[in-house]
Design a protein around this motif. Structure first.
Motif, PDB file in Angstrom:
ATOM      1  N   UNK A   1       0.839  -1.166   0.000  1.00 52.40           N
ATOM      2  CA  UNK A   1       0.000   0.000   0.000  1.00 52.40           C
ATOM      3  C   UNK A   1       0.888   1.236   0.000  1.00 52.40           C
ATOM      4  N   UNK A   2       0.496   2.227  -0.756  1.00 53.16           N
ATOM      5  CA  UNK A   2       1.174   3.525  -0.775  1.00 53.16           C
ATOM      6  C   UNK A   2       0.138   4.622  -0.709  1.00 53.16           C
ATOM      7  N   UNK A   3       0.503   5.708  -0.064  1.00 52.44           N
ATOM      8  CA  UNK A   3      -0.400   6.851   0.017  1.00 52.44           C
ATOM      9  C   UNK A   3       0.421   8.135   0.055  1.00 52.44           C
ATOM     10  N   UNK A   4      -0.184   9.209  -0.416  1.00 52.41           N
ATOM     11  CA  UNK A   4       0.462  10.519  -0.400  1.00 52.41           C
ATOM     12  C   UNK A   4      -0.330  11.465   0.492  1.00 52.41           C
ATOM     13  N   UNK A   5       0.385  12.404   1.110  1.00 52.75           N
ATOM     14  CA  UNK A   5      -0.221  13.408   1.993  1.00 52.75           C
ATOM     15  C   UNK A   5      -1.109  12.755   3.053  1.00 52.75           C
ATOM     16  N   UNK A   6      -0.498  11.931   3.881  1.00 57.86           N
ATOM     17  CA  UNK A   6      -1.197  11.175   4.912  1.00 57.86           C
ATOM     18  C   UNK A   6      -1.219  11.971   6.219  1.00 57.86           C
ATOM     19  N   UNK A   7      -2.382  12.030   6.839  1.00 59.02           N
ATOM     20  CA  UNK A   7      -2.555  12.653   8.154  1.00 59.02           C
ATOM     21  C   UNK A   7      -3.144  11.609   9.094  1.00 59.02           C
TER      22      UNK A   7
END
Length: 82
Positions: A1-7
């Protein structure tokens, strides 16, 4: 899994104890000795007391979190403010 701009808000007993922001977050859980998350383009973490007051903050260019051992490592231009 990859994600961008994670909070991420992490809570303990209903209280926010930390907030994290990662520009790019990758999850590794297959074919590894221990599952982990890797923030390879920078990570910022804000820590809070039970009253919601920020008590410290951390920033680094790289961070890794090992799920089973709950161990965190950060490196490259690490800044901690209390």
């Amino acid at each position: 899994m990859e994600a961008k701009d994670v909070f991420v808000d992490y809570r303990d007993s209903g209280f926010v104890v930390l907030k994290m922001r990662a520009t790019h977050l990758k999850q590794f859980e297959n074919n590894v000795a221990e599952p982990y998350y890797e923030a390879d383009h920078g990570v910022k973490i804000w820590f809070y007391d039970k009253l919601g007051k920020e008590v410290s903050r951390l920033s680094a260019e790289y961070g890794i979190y090992y799920v089973n051992s709950q161990r965190v490592e950060v490196k490259y231009k690490v800044i901690v403010e209390n």
